[in-house]
Design an enzyme around this catalytic site. Structure first.
Site, PDB file in Angstrom:
ATOM      1  N   ASN A   1     -19.742  11.186 -14.998  1.00  0.00           N
ATOM      2  CA  ASN A   1     -18.430  11.218 -15.652  1.00  0.00           C
ATOM      3  C   ASN A   1     -18.044   9.818 -16.131  1.00  0.00           C
ATOM      4  O   ASN A   1     -18.788   8.853 -15.945  1.00  0.00           O
ATOM      5  CB  ASN A   1     -17.380  11.785 -14.689  1.00  0.00           C
ATOM      6  CG  ASN A   1     -16.322  12.592 -15.406  1.00  0.00           C
ATOM      7  OD1 ASN A   1     -15.936  12.286 -16.535  1.00  0.00           O
ATOM      8  ND2 ASN A   1     -15.827  13.635 -14.755  1.00  0.00           N
TER       9      ASN A   1
ATOM     10  N   HIS B   1     -25.226 -10.999  -2.455  1.00  0.00           N
ATOM     11  CA  HIS B   1     -25.413 -12.438  -2.573  1.00  0.00           C
ATOM     12  C   HIS B   1     -25.621 -13.041  -1.188  1.00  0.00           C
ATOM     13  O   HIS B   1     -25.185 -12.494  -0.172  1.00  0.00           O
ATOM     14  CB  HIS B   1     -24.206 -13.074  -3.260  1.00  0.00           C
ATOM     15  CG  HIS B   1     -24.128 -12.753  -4.716  1.00  0.00           C
ATOM     16  ND1 HIS B   1     -24.866 -13.421  -5.661  1.00  0.00           N
ATOM     17  CD2 HIS B   1     -23.424 -11.809  -5.389  1.00  0.00           C
ATOM     18  CE1 HIS B   1     -24.615 -12.923  -6.856  1.00  0.00           C
ATOM     19  NE2 HIS B   1     -23.747 -11.933  -6.716  1.00  0.00           N
TER      20      HIS B   1
END
Length: 211
Positions: free
Chosen positions: A89, A119
């Site tokens: 969607n 990270h």
């Protein structure tokens, strides 16, 4: 470096530093993917055209029954694999450095975010990235505004409630929700979505009048 070497390296789980051939190649792919997603998102396309553009983004043929409502966003694109009958969607974000796999008949609500890279925790290495794949099984329903973090596997038949932040693997045929998401219950296939009784009665009255 070619595309297959790049994907093999990304899928190895080894860290990605902010320099060298790998990073340079990733920047080139990202620029191409940004161009293609801008083309997809900034004007009307038929579903046939949407499927053709999605195939260019992923570098793979679009499976049977695939359907997507733009806008759609990705930063790599080439590390996305989708099965048959997938529906995506509007407003979904696929950050697919580490690889995203959607099984057959997966349904994604609006604004779903699937991330596949973390990270480094050390501040001095914060720009170093650690890729990890997200794998979603068959017949999974992912509600609107769900976020799935790197390294998570979603079992077949699971339901992820709207707004869930999924940080751990989800067992098959379970419903999870919350932040962080937890198992709410096992899925009973005889259940139906909750409906307001007044709206149900209104629909039944309307059907009775039409007959």
């Amino acid at each position: 470096m070619d595309l297959q070497e790049f994907l093999d390296r990304m899928n190895s789980g080894a860290p990605i530093t902010n320099d060298g051939d790998l990073h340079h190649f990733m920047q080139e792919i990202t620029e191409e993917t940004l161009r293609l997603t801008a083309q997809l998102n900034n004007q009307y396309h038929t579903q046939e055209e949407v499927c053709a553009l999605f195939a260019q983004i992923t570098g793979k043929p679009t499976p049977e029954g695939f359907r997507l409502f733009p806008p759609f966003y990705s930063n790599i694109g080439r590390n996305i694999t989708v099965g048959k009958g997938v529906f995506i969607n509007t407003g979904c974000h696929f950050l697919d450095q580490g690889g995203i796999t959607l099984g057959d008949n997966v349904l994604l609500g609006s604004n779903v975010v699937i991330a596949t890279v973390n990270h480094d925790f050390a501040p001095e290495n914060r720009r170093t990235a650690w890729p990890a794949p997200v794998v979603i099984g068959n017949n999974v329903w992912i509600g609107s505004s769900v976020t799935i973090v790197p390294g998570v596997t979603i079992g077949d038949g699971a339901i992820l409630a709207a707004g869930a932040v999924v940080t751990k693997d989800v067992p098959p045929n379970t419903m999870v929700g919350g932040n962080p998401a937890r198992v709410i219950r096992e899925i009973d296939p005889t259940d139906a979505p909750r409906q307001r009784p007044d709206l149900v009665q209104m629909r039944l009255d309307q059907e009775h009048q039409e007959t």
